[in-house]
Design a protein around this motif. Structure first.
Motif: not given
Length: 388
Positions: A156, A176-177, A173-174, A150, A160, A153-154, A179
């Motif tokens: 990098d 966090v937009t 994970f999904h 997680h 993916t 994800a924040y 990425k």
């Protein structure tokens, strides 16, 4: 910034409860500075750990209040944070400091929504109010792995699910937009991971205490390579490529950062970075070591060799040649450079292209030094900037 709710963190706690918890930690010797202390302005999430697993555990044993409730020992938990962090390029010691804050020193006080048996060390899935689905993990290592994924994800922008070192465990994970929306710890809080605006300063304060203890008691991490210390200018780039299995050391303990990169070695570095498949080539001197990767670059139009049916794999790569290969690999448009020493080189427009893309800034005297050989450390930085 995503409209998704901030997924985890201290936003679930009342300010009074959190203040009481930190006050208790200080009272028993945790040495945590006040939450208002000024932190460094740039603390990357993606960086090597500075405190070893043993150093983390020793600091924790010396600083933590009574009431530890995690499902594994502090020593094993610290080991998980370092190992999982290194797998994803996340500083495991900083992630451990985050968990100290999130769990109340792994005590999970009664005001929280997360229980010790959940193996959830960062509040994944908890929320300020309403109906929440708090994540539960089958064991402590998986809980750490989910937290590290997680964090990546924040931090990098290129990550993916396929690029993770292990199968996905983070259930949010999904969400966090985009990425990479918080590449430094200073950006955490105020909607990134937590709503608390002081979230980052609290974590960094805990980490400073950990680091100070490690410096006095021999708990600092040893560098992966003896010749690439923690302050090495190209250290993060080298670590990035080693973690991705793009490069290796010249021995098991040394990287040889000053050694020149050969054309064959660069072909392998680029082919691995681009995930290019092996391909045939027309070069009679390519050799077995780098031949498949030389063929991959040739098939992709990135290199045409050094002459008729020759690649010159053992010849050092110059800065100008590397610029041309990177331009071709990325499909960058030609650009006029501003460097004062590249007018006569046939690689001029490629040099301008990589400079315009931010892959190189040249030297302080506004030169590029196109004929200078590229060493292993410099190549790592060039490639990491071009192909993160």
């Amino acid at each position: 910034m995503s409209s998704a709710p901030a997924p985890t963190g201290s936003r679930r706690r009342s300010a009074a409860a959190l203040a009481a918890l930190l006050a208790l930690a200080v009272a028993v010797g945790a040495l945590v500075a006040p939450a208002t202390a000024q932190a460094s302005t740039h603390t990357p999430v993606l960086q090597p750990d500075r405190v070893s697993a043993a150093g983390i555990a020793a600091w924790f044993q010396a600083s933590a209040p009574a009431g530890y409730r995690a499902t594994v020992s502090p020593e094993l938990l610290a080991q998980y944070f370092v190992e999982e962090g290194r797998a994803e390029g996340v500083a495991g010691d900083l992630a451990f400091a985050q968990s100290v804050l999130e769990t109340g020193w792994f005590r999970w006080p009664s005001h929280g929504q997360v229980h010790a048996t959940y193996n959830n060390f960062s509040g994944i899935g908890a929320c300020d109010g309403g109906t929440c689905t708090v994540a539960q993990f089958r064991d402590a290592r998986i809980g750490v792995r989910a937290q590290i994924q997680h964090l990546r994800a924040y931090a990098d922008p290129t990550v993916t699910i396929a690029r993770l070192a292990h199968p996905l465990e983070s259930p949010r994970f999904h969400l966090v937009t985009p990425k990479g929306r918080a590449s430094t710890w200073e950006q955490m809080g105020s909607g990134n991971w937590a709503t608390d605006p002081l979230y980052a300063s609290k974590i960094l304060s805990i980490h400073r205490s950990m680091l100070a203890h490690a410096e006095v008691n021999g708990g600092l991490s040893r560098p992966r390579f003896a010749d690439v210390g923690s302050g090495h200018a190209h250290g993060p780039a080298i670590e990035n490529l080693v973690r991705r299995s793009v490069v290796q050391g010249c021995t098991s303990t040394h990287f040889c950062p000053e050694a020149p990169v050969t054309r064959g070695q660069l072909a392998t570095i680029l082919a691995r970075s681009l995930d290019l498949p092996a391909a045939p080539h027309p070069f009679r001197d390519a050799g077995a070591t780098h031949g498949a990767n030389i063929g991959a670059l040739y098939a992709a139009g990135i290199t045409s060799g050094c002459g008729p049916d020759r690649f010159c794999p053992d010849q050092p790569v110059t800065r100008a040649q590397l610029a041309t290969m990177l331009q071709r690999a990325l499909g960058l448009p030609d650009a006029e450079p501003t460097f004062t020493d590249v007018r006569g080189t046939r690689h001029r427009l490629a040099i301008g292209a990589v400079a315009q893309a931010g892959i190189t800034t040249g030297y302080d005297d506004n030169t590029f030094r196109p004929d200078q050989p590229v060493n292993r450390a410099q190549a790592a930085t060039f490639v990491t900037r071009a192909l993160p």
